[in-house]
Scaffold this motif. Structure first.
Motif, PDB file in Angstrom:
ATOM      1  N   ASP A 108       0.855  -1.206   0.000  1.00 49.29           N
ATOM      2  CA  ASP A 108       0.000   0.000   0.000  1.00 49.29           C
ATOM      3  C   ASP A 108       0.881   1.242   0.000  1.00 49.29           C
ATOM      4  OD1 ASP A 108      -2.778  -1.100   2.135  1.00 49.29           O
ATOM      5  OD2 ASP A 108      -2.407  -1.300  -0.023  1.00 49.29           O
ATOM      6  N   SER A 109       0.365   2.319  -0.610  1.00 47.55           N
ATOM      7  CA  SER A 109       1.140   3.556  -0.703  1.00 47.55           C
ATOM      8  C   SER A 109       0.815   4.487   0.467  1.00 47.55           C
ATOM      9  CB  SER A 109       0.808   4.271  -2.015  1.00 47.55           C
ATOM     10  OG  SER A 109      -0.535   4.721  -1.982  1.00 47.55           O
ATOM     11  N   ASP A 132      -2.505   5.847  -0.041  1.00 51.10           N
ATOM     12  CA  ASP A 132      -3.555   4.952   0.480  1.00 51.10           C
ATOM     13  C   ASP A 132      -3.802   5.288   1.953  1.00 51.10           C
ATOM     14  OD1 ASP A 132      -2.367   2.054  -1.340  1.00 51.10           O
ATOM     15  OD2 ASP A 132      -4.120   3.304  -1.744  1.00 51.10           O
ATOM     16  N   ASN A 161      -2.781   6.742  -7.187  1.00 50.75           N
ATOM     17  CA  ASN A 161      -1.822   5.660  -7.308  1.00 50.75           C
ATOM     18  C   ASN A 161      -1.357   5.352  -8.723  1.00 50.75           C
ATOM     19  OD1 ASN A 161      -1.593   5.271  -4.549  1.00 50.75           O
ATOM     20  ND2 ASN A 161      -3.086   3.627  -4.478  1.00 50.75           N
ATOM     21  N   CYS A 203       1.924   8.593  -3.832  1.00 53.64           N
ATOM     22  CA  CYS A 203       1.304   7.413  -4.438  1.00 53.64           C
ATOM     23  C   CYS A 203       2.318   6.334  -4.800  1.00 53.64           C
ATOM     24  CB  CYS A 203       0.493   7.791  -5.669  1.00 53.64           C
ATOM     25  SG  CYS A 203       1.473   8.359  -7.072  1.00 53.64           S
ATOM     26  N   VAL A 245       1.269  -0.187  -6.824  1.00 53.42           N
ATOM     27  CA  VAL A 245       1.010   1.252  -6.814  1.00 53.42           C
ATOM     28  C   VAL A 245       2.001   1.928  -7.756  1.00 53.42           C
ATOM     29  CG1 VAL A 245       0.097   1.245  -4.457  1.00 53.42           C
ATOM     30  CG2 VAL A 245       2.527   1.689  -4.832  1.00 53.42           C
TER      31      VAL A 245
END
Lengths: 134, 564
Positions: free
Chosen positions: A40-41, A44, A65, A84, B248
């Motif tokens: 996950d960024s 996020d 993203n 992102c 991502v």
């Protein structure tokens, strides 16, 4: 439909220490915990906070993203990066607005052209001759 | 209380993506002063910049082609519901837009002989789609259009303005209302022409490719202004949507352009190829249209043969590494950063909400049934019918944007500025002031409602629909509109208050979602992107466009003939 057990992700916790405020003299750091899965960024995490504990956290993004709109630059542990692309990690992460820019609020900075920086829309409109919108 | 910030212009363009920027350029070219505004950033927010590859255009640079053939392919993909005049316009004028963009330094991929390269995408009968490497078509188009709009002294570009309503009198546009996101101050714009280029509603699905701004604002604004929408039940689910591993920094749509270049093998959880079971004719390369492929993948997973995360496998392992590198270039590095090595393992894909085929009903000048209200881009309904071809969205934005700008400029040329007084737009301004007062309320934030709506749309109004699911969704949406929307509270902040924007997104998103559920319930058949498990056949009796309007506070629907 057949009942099939699909893999669910292992959730971890990131602690984000985020600048909140409008300028150096008028702000403070807040810490938030956010759940994430590997990959996950940081973006996020910020969106998760907006949908959860910090609905008024100010930050800029659009393409979420895909890394094409180039709106989400922030300082992550002191280095400027697109939120992102940067990945969330366990432990503490510092988030600040991009340095040497006028802060609008929290992680949002003024990215307008030099001749418009600092001028609100109302100010721009009033400084133009009446009768025309621009 | 402070007065609203008062602006005026000849033509107002709402939304700064591909459609909006072309609308502004063409309106200026035909003599209008233009305000081009966006809720986010003109030329950066929205979906155009995210377009990775295909842009369909009958240029005949890779092989002989013509707009008539492009039209034929578009009509077939549209499963009998395309508005032929709009589809024909898209196909006819796309080459002009491509060449104009080339003159603005968009570096379309070229063949060795210098001609623009064109590839064949699913559903196209010719090598027709142009692109900018690597996966940069939208980025390149937006960069060129940002330059053109910012250098044009007739175009005033305004970022961070959230448009909330049109102001109309006696069925004619007199202006519009919104607020300055930077300060939360109300804004009025006095104008005879508004062009809505606000994109689709696909953010209202939990699993979506949509950017954050595509929240259905155009549908809500248009319906409340008295315009009609058509085909709103047709929402495209993009089959090759990335599912796993977590990725991502790259759009989840990336697998379609990868497949257009390299083919790839689709397999179920057991490693078996399965498309032929669902009517795919097979053959060389990637040629299954989006609606068929979505159907096949959903069915395979529903039968219990899905991959570990509930999708199907997409493999490029049979392709030599140097062919991968040549086709993908620097994108290989992005995959690597996400622990994806296509030579070693497949990825998992599953359909993902992507694009809105339906939308505002317009004529060939992009004018709605409200005089002075125009629309262009994804917000327009009819050009792509029940299912859109890969590559047709960019031309829809660019061709229709230019046409709307030109038509709006000509329309206003002979008109005096509309009369405004304190009562004009008073109701619309009152909505904004009332919502701002919710900062003192104690209800949940708008994101709370958006989250519920997104989950409900994904599970009950998705690629496969039933009467029960649709009715439950419709009833819940109505309850949310009637008694919960007004109980939400917004943040106290005045500077860049996202929750204020999100309240309006919820208002518009709910209205758009209600239109979709009503239309989907009424269409008791399966066709293109609209699939009913309880009505699986395509029925001749439904080869009609469905119109939705907002009358006396209610969504109303009727069917009309599909032939122009």
């Amino acid at each position: 439909m057949n009942e099939v057990k699909y893999q669910t992700a292992v959730m971890k916790t990131a602690r984000l220490r985020i600048w909140r405020g409008t300028c150096a003299e008028n702000g403070h750091y807040e810490e938030y915990d956010v759940q994430f899965e590997d990959g996950d960024s940081v973006l996020d995490g910020l969106v998760r906070l907006r949908y959860g504990d910090a609905p008024d956290l100010a930050f800029q993004f659009s393409c979420f993203n895909a890394n094409v709109c180039k709106e989400c630059a922030v300082q992550i542990d002191g280095a400027v990066e697109y939120a992102c692309i940067a990945k969330l990690k366990t432990g503490l992460t510092h988030l600040d607005p991009v340095p040497d820019q006028r802060i609008l609020r929290d992680l949002l900075i003024d990215t307008r052209d030099r001749d418009r920086k600092g001028a609100t829309l109302r100010h721009q409109v009033q400084s133009i001759a009446p009768g025309k919108g621009h | 209380m402070q007065d609203a910030i008062a602006l005026e212009t000849d033509v107002l363009v709402v939304g700064g993506g591909g459609a909006g920027m072309f609308a502004a350029i063409f309106a200026a070219r035909h003599g209008a002063q233009v305000i081009l505004l966006d809720k986010n950033v003109v030329g950066r927010g929205g979906a155009t910049i995210m377009a990775q590859m295909t842009c369909a255009s009958a240029l005949s640079e890779a092989e002989p082609d013509c707009p008539e053939l492009h039209l034929k392919d578009t009509l077939e993909a549209g499963r009998g519901l395309c508005k032929e005049n709009l589809a024909a316009l898209l196909c006819e004028l796309s080459p002009q837009r491509i060449r104009e963009l080339a003159s603005w330094n968009v570096n379309w991929a070229r063949q060795d002989n210098g001609k623009i390269n064109q590839v064949k995408a699913p559903g196209h009968s010719r090598k027709r789609c142009v692109y900018v490497d690597f996966l940069s078509t939208g980025v390149a188009i937006c960069a060129a259009l940002r330059v053109q709009t910012s250098r044009n002294s007739s175009i005033r570009v305004l970022n961070s303005i959230c448009l909330t309503d049109i102001a109309a009198r006696d069925g004619e546009v007199v202006g519009a209302v919104g607020f300055d996101v930077a300060t939360s101050e109300p804004v009025t714009i006095r104008t005879n022409a508004v062009i809505l280029c606000s994109g689709g509603m696909m953010k209202m699905f939990q699993r979506t490719t949509a950017p954050n701004n595509n929240s259905g604002d155009g549908v809500g604004i248009a319906l409340r202004a008295g315009a009609r929408v058509i085909d709103i039940e047709f929402l495209q689910f993009y089959p090759n949507g990335h599912l796993a591993p977590r990725m991502v920094g790259l759009d989840p749509t990336t697998w379609e352009p990868t497949r257009v270049k390299l083919g790839g093998r689709l397999m179920n959880g057991k490693g078996e190829e399965f498309l032929s079971k669902y009517g795919d004719s097979g053959g060389e390369g990637y040629n299954t249209t989006r609606d068929l492929l979505t159907h096949a993948i959903y069915r395979e997973v529903a039968a219990g043969r899905g991959s570990p995360h509930g999708g199907v496998y997409l493999s490029f392992q049979h392709i030599p590494a140097d062919a991968l590198n040549k086709a993908l270039g620097p994108v290989i590095g992005i995959f690597k950063r996400n622990n994806i090595d296509l030579t070693k393992a497949p990825v998992e894909v599953f359909p993902i909400a992507h694009y809105q085929m339906g939308g505002i009903e317009v004529n060939a000048n992009m004018e709605s049934c409200v005089r002075g209200l125009y629309a262009a881009g994804e917000i327009v309904g009819g050009a792509n019918g029940a299912n859109r071809l890969s590559g047709n969205a960019l031309p829809e934005a660019m061709v229709f944007g230019g046409r709307a700008g030109e038509a709006a400029a000509k329309f206003v040329a002979s008109k005096a500025p509309p009369q405004w007084d304190k009562s004009t737009a008073a109701p619309q301004l009152d909505v904004i002031r009332r919502v701002k007062r919710k900062a003192k309320a104690k209800g949940p934030a708008p994101t709370h409602m958006l989250r519920e709506l997104k989950e409900m749309m994904w599970t009950k109004v998705g690629a496969f629909r039933t009467a029960d699911d649709l009715a439950q969704a419709r009833d819940r949406i109505r309850a949310m509109q009637k008694s919960e929307l007004d109980e939400l509270s917004v943040s106290l902040e005045t500077i860049h208050n996202a929750s204020l924007v999100e309240w309006f997104e919820a208002r518009n998103g709910l209205q758009a979602a209600e239109a979709v559920t009503v239309a989907a319930l009424n269409r008791r058949e399966s066709r293109g992107a609209h699939q009913r498990l309880d009505f699986p056949k395509t029925l001749d009796a439904f080869q009609l466009n469905q119109q939705i309007a907002f009358k006396n506070g209610e969504i109303v629907s009727s069917f009309e003939g599909a032939r122009p």
